[in-house]
Design a protein around this motif. Sequence first.
Motif, PDB file in Angstrom:
ATOM      1  N   ALA A  69       0.813  -1.216   0.000  1.00 27.12           N
ATOM      2  CA  ALA A  69       0.000   0.000   0.000  1.00 27.12           C
ATOM      3  C   ALA A  69       0.847   1.267   0.000  1.00 27.12           C
ATOM      4  CB  ALA A  69      -0.928   0.018   1.208  1.00 27.12           C
ATOM      5  N   GLN A  70       2.158   1.120  -0.179  1.00 23.67           N
ATOM      6  CA  GLN A  70       3.040   2.281  -0.102  1.00 23.67           C
ATOM      7  C   GLN A  70       2.702   3.285  -1.200  1.00 23.67           C
ATOM      8  OE1 GLN A  70       7.188   1.332  -0.012  1.00 23.67           O
ATOM      9  NE2 GLN A  70       7.859   3.468  -0.128  1.00 23.67           N
ATOM     10  N   VAL A  71       2.641   4.552  -0.779  1.00 17.12           N
ATOM     11  CA  VAL A  71       2.300   5.630  -1.705  1.00 17.12           C
ATOM     12  C   VAL A  71       3.456   6.615  -1.748  1.00 17.12           C
ATOM     13  CG1 VAL A  71       0.708   7.504  -2.204  1.00 17.12           C
ATOM     14  CG2 VAL A  71      -0.138   5.386  -1.204  1.00 17.12           C
ATOM     15  N   GLY A  72       4.047   6.801  -2.936  1.00 13.01           N
ATOM     16  CA  GLY A  72       5.126   7.762  -3.066  1.00 13.01           C
ATOM     17  C   GLY A  72       6.390   7.304  -2.357  1.00 13.01           C
ATOM     18  N   PRO A  73       7.292   8.254  -2.084  1.00 14.12           N
ATOM     19  CA  PRO A  73       8.586   7.900  -1.493  1.00 14.12           C
ATOM     20  C   PRO A  73       8.571   7.740   0.024  1.00 14.12           C
ATOM     21  CG  PRO A  73       8.496  10.255  -1.930  1.00 14.12           C
ATOM     22  CD  PRO A  73       7.191   9.687  -2.426  1.00 14.12           C
ATOM     23  N   ASP A  74       7.424   7.983   0.670  1.00  7.71           N
ATOM     24  CA  ASP A  74       7.346   7.918   2.131  1.00  7.71           C
ATOM     25  C   ASP A  74       7.366   6.461   2.589  1.00  7.71           C
ATOM     26  OD1 ASP A  74       7.015   8.329   4.781  1.00  7.71           O
ATOM     27  OD2 ASP A  74       5.279   9.644   4.623  1.00  7.71           O
ATOM     28  N   SER A  75       8.521   6.030   3.091  1.00  3.84           N
ATOM     29  CA  SER A  75       8.683   4.633   3.506  1.00  3.84           C
ATOM     30  C   SER A  75       8.886   4.513   5.013  1.00  3.84           C
ATOM     31  CB  SER A  75       9.872   4.002   2.775  1.00  3.84           C
ATOM     32  OG  SER A  75      11.054   4.730   3.030  1.00  3.84           O
ATOM     33  N   ARG A  76       8.455   5.526   5.762  1.00  2.00           N
ATOM     34  CA  ARG A  76       8.653   5.496   7.214  1.00  2.00           C
ATOM     35  C   ARG A  76       7.966   4.305   7.864  1.00  2.00           C
ATOM     36  NH1 ARG A  76       6.657  11.255   9.013  1.00  2.00           N
ATOM     37  NH2 ARG A  76       5.303  10.924   7.204  1.00  2.00           N
ATOM     38  N   TRP A  77       6.816   3.937   7.355  1.00  2.00           N
ATOM     39  CA  TRP A  77       6.038   2.859   7.974  1.00  2.00           C
ATOM     40  C   TRP A  77       6.749   1.527   7.828  1.00  2.00           C
ATOM     41  CZ3 TRP A  77       3.851   6.634   9.893  1.00  2.00           C
ATOM     42  CH2 TRP A  77       3.463   7.724   9.109  1.00  2.00           C
ATOM     43  N   LEU A  78       7.495   1.358   6.740  1.00  2.00           N
ATOM     44  CA  LEU A  78       8.252   0.130   6.564  1.00  2.00           C
ATOM     45  C   LEU A  78       9.329   0.009   7.644  1.00  2.00           C
ATOM     46  CD1 LEU A  78       8.710   0.101   2.672  1.00  2.00           C
ATOM     47  CD2 LEU A  78       6.856  -0.858   4.049  1.00  2.00           C
ATOM     48  N   ASP A 106      16.983  -7.470  24.300  1.00  2.00           N
ATOM     49  CA  ASP A 106      15.532  -7.321  24.132  1.00  2.00           C
ATOM     50  C   ASP A 106      15.079  -5.938  24.604  1.00  2.00           C
ATOM     51  OD1 ASP A 106      12.721  -7.537  24.249  1.00  2.00           O
ATOM     52  OD2 ASP A 106      12.827  -8.573  26.180  1.00  2.00           O
ATOM     53  N   GLU A 107      15.513  -5.523  25.784  1.00  2.00           N
ATOM     54  CA  GLU A 107      15.117  -4.220  26.321  1.00  2.00           C
ATOM     55  C   GLU A 107      15.683  -3.079  25.481  1.00  2.00           C
ATOM     56  OE1 GLU A 107      14.818  -5.602  31.021  1.00  2.00           O
ATOM     57  OE2 GLU A 107      16.559  -4.493  30.282  1.00  2.00           O
ATOM     58  N   ALA A 108      16.917  -3.237  25.018  1.00  2.00           N
ATOM     59  CA  ALA A 108      17.523  -2.197  24.179  1.00  2.00           C
ATOM     60  C   ALA A 108      16.773  -2.059  22.856  1.00  2.00           C
ATOM     61  CB  ALA A 108      18.995  -2.519  23.927  1.00  2.00           C
ATOM     62  N   MET A 109      16.334  -3.172  22.275  1.00  2.00           N
ATOM     63  CA  MET A 109      15.606  -3.131  21.011  1.00  2.00           C
ATOM     64  C   MET A 109      14.224  -2.493  21.181  1.00  2.00           C
ATOM     65  SD  MET A 109      17.377  -4.084  18.484  1.00  2.00           S
ATOM     66  CE  MET A 109      15.953  -3.969  17.419  1.00  2.00           C
ATOM     67  N   TYR A 110      13.541  -2.805  22.276  1.00  2.34           N
ATOM     68  CA  TYR A 110      12.222  -2.205  22.525  1.00  2.34           C
ATOM     69  C   TYR A 110      12.360  -0.694  22.707  1.00  2.34           C
ATOM     70  CZ  TYR A 110       7.464  -1.787  24.355  1.00  2.34           C
ATOM     71  OH  TYR A 110       6.143  -1.443  24.536  1.00  2.34           O
ATOM     72  N   ASN A 111      13.382  -0.285  23.448  1.00  2.00           N
ATOM     73  CA  ASN A 111      13.635   1.144  23.645  1.00  2.00           C
ATOM     74  C   ASN A 111      13.937   1.832  22.311  1.00  2.00           C
ATOM     75  OD1 ASN A 111      14.569   3.537  25.502  1.00  2.00           O
ATOM     76  ND2 ASN A 111      16.306   3.151  24.164  1.00  2.00           N
ATOM     77  N   ALA A 112      14.766   1.186  21.485  1.00  5.56           N
ATOM     78  CA  ALA A 112      15.116   1.758  20.184  1.00  5.56           C
ATOM     79  C   ALA A 112      13.900   1.862  19.270  1.00  5.56           C
ATOM     80  CB  ALA A 112      16.205   0.913  19.519  1.00  5.56           C
ATOM     81  N   THR A 113      12.978   0.907  19.374  1.00  4.93           N
ATOM     82  CA  THR A 113      11.767   0.941  18.551  1.00  4.93           C
ATOM     83  C   THR A 113      10.871   2.108  18.939  1.00  4.93           C
ATOM     84  OG1 THR A 113      11.821  -1.459  18.235  1.00  4.93           O
ATOM     85  CG2 THR A 113       9.727  -0.359  17.843  1.00  4.93           C
ATOM     86  N   LEU A 114      10.695   2.325  20.251  1.00  2.95           N
ATOM     87  CA  LEU A 114       9.904   3.476  20.703  1.00  2.95           C
ATOM     88  C   LEU A 114      10.501   4.788  20.199  1.00  2.95           C
ATOM     89  CD1 LEU A 114       8.981   2.643  24.424  1.00  2.95           C
ATOM     90  CD2 LEU A 114       7.504   2.547  22.425  1.00  2.95           C
ATOM     91  N   LEU A 115      11.824   4.906  20.286  1.00  5.39           N
ATOM     92  CA  LEU A 115      12.483   6.129  19.824  1.00  5.39           C
ATOM     93  C   LEU A 115      12.370   6.272  18.302  1.00  5.39           C
ATOM     94  CD1 LEU A 115      15.732   6.088  22.018  1.00  5.39           C
ATOM     95  CD2 LEU A 115      13.718   7.560  22.270  1.00  5.39           C
ATOM     96  N   LEU A 116      12.452   5.159  17.584  1.00  8.56           N
ATOM     97  CA  LEU A 116      12.323   5.199  16.127  1.00  8.56           C
ATOM     98  C   LEU A 116      10.956   5.729  15.718  1.00  8.56           C
ATOM     99  CD1 LEU A 116      13.484   4.449  13.318  1.00  8.56           C
ATOM    100  CD2 LEU A 116      12.411   2.205  13.607  1.00  8.56           C
ATOM    101  N   VAL A 117       9.893   5.193  16.327  1.00  8.72           N
ATOM    102  CA  VAL A 117       8.540   5.656  16.008  1.00  8.72           C
ATOM    103  C   VAL A 117       8.383   7.123  16.390  1.00  8.72           C
ATOM    104  CG1 VAL A 117       6.083   5.310  16.470  1.00  8.72           C
ATOM    105  CG2 VAL A 117       7.612   3.337  16.297  1.00  8.72           C
ATOM    106  N   PHE A 118       8.940   7.510  17.541  1.00  5.21           N
ATOM    107  CA  PHE A 118       8.849   8.890  18.011  1.00  5.21           C
ATOM    108  C   PHE A 118       9.484   9.861  17.015  1.00  5.21           C
ATOM    109  CE2 PHE A 118      10.982  12.369  20.334  1.00  5.21           C
ATOM    110  CZ  PHE A 118       9.875  13.031  20.841  1.00  5.21           C
ATOM    111  N   TYR A 119      10.697   9.588  16.590  1.00  6.59           N
ATOM    112  CA  TYR A 119      11.413  10.521  15.713  1.00  6.59           C
ATOM    113  C   TYR A 119      10.890  10.499  14.283  1.00  6.59           C
ATOM    114  CZ  TYR A 119      14.878  11.898  19.179  1.00  6.59           C
ATOM    115  OH  TYR A 119      15.491  12.442  20.285  1.00  6.59           O
ATOM    116  N   LEU A 120      10.347   9.371  13.846  1.00  4.94           N
ATOM    117  CA  LEU A 120       9.818   9.313  12.482  1.00  4.94           C
ATOM    118  C   LEU A 120       8.454   9.975  12.350  1.00  4.94           C
ATOM    119  CD1 LEU A 120      10.865   5.766  11.188  1.00  4.94           C
ATOM    120  CD2 LEU A 120      11.807   8.001  10.577  1.00  4.94           C
ATOM    121  N   THR A 121       7.892  10.476  13.454  1.00  8.60           N
ATOM    122  CA  THR A 121       6.650  11.253  13.332  1.00  8.60           C
ATOM    123  C   THR A 121       6.927  12.610  12.693  1.00  8.60           C
ATOM    124  OG1 THR A 121       6.928  12.134  15.583  1.00  8.60           O
ATOM    125  CG2 THR A 121       5.584  10.148  15.320  1.00  8.60           C
ATOM    126  N   TRP A 122       8.181  13.065  12.720  1.00  6.75           N
ATOM    127  CA  TRP A 122       8.557  14.278  12.007  1.00  6.75           C
ATOM    128  C   TRP A 122       8.935  13.919  10.574  1.00  6.75           C
ATOM    129  CZ3 TRP A 122       9.973  14.135  17.271  1.00  6.75           C
ATOM    130  CH2 TRP A 122       9.521  15.219  18.040  1.00  6.75           C
TER     131      TRP A 122
END
Length: 273
Positions: A69-78, A106-122
């Motif tokens: 369902a990707q539209v255009g160059p925005d691949s943040r969701w991937l 495991d804890e480091a990866m979960y933390n990194a995922t939260l930060l990834l989603v947070f920063y990719l909102t911009w």
Amino acid sequence: GFKLILLRMSLSGSLDKFLHSPFWGSPTGDEHCEGAYEHTPYIAELWSAATSLLFVFCGLFSLFKSYKAQVGPDSRWLFMYSGFTVSAFFSFLSHATLNYSMERIDEAMYNATLLLVFYLTWEDESVLMFYQIQTLLSTVLILQYPSAFHILLVPNALGLAYRLVKVLREHSLLQPGSSALAVSVFCALLTALSAVFWTLERSHCEPMKQLFIPSPHSMSQLCGFWTVYLSIFLLQYSYSKRRYDYFIRNRKEHDVKWFGLIPFFQISTEKKQ
């Protein structure tokens, strides 16, 4: 022959010990009120591992659907769904093995995922520089100090919730009666439930002997992963509204579908007349 060896092992009791000995060795990580290898010698914490594996499937499923369902160059969701899937997979390995090093990863990866989603909102790519710095520093802290993960989890979760609400408001999606508002309230409820189960785990930690009774930790993990998953979907849903002209111009139908409790985007080739 081989049958004679098994018979001797059975008579001596070594066969029973072999069949029930931990496949991954003695646990070195923290146990989460399930009893290590209580139900099977191959998975240390069955319920927590099962909930993690469930979200590995959810992440892969949504990653595939988002790619289609990707539209255009925005691949943040991937990237978001990929990070979510990897985090859930390491959570599965952590609970399956109860290995100390795997638990820290495991804890480091979960933390990194939260930060990834947070920063990719911009949509400004320059903010990713701060993501790399914060992820590096927090990962070092988590690997060095076990309690750092829970200390960092609170501000990271609150920051993601703030950005989620801000983005939804910018796109005028938090209107009374809207589906986005309903899912947002559901996310808040899941977060509260995750905290309740986490508190129960800390205050009433007794090994769960019954196979069909999930542990408090597995329920806390279930609510936590589900909140992050729905947060990613809400962000994807809100930004897709900007691209409505694309669907009109290319005669495509863009709609939200559900696979059980998993929401995803579906794009048909021809827009209905």
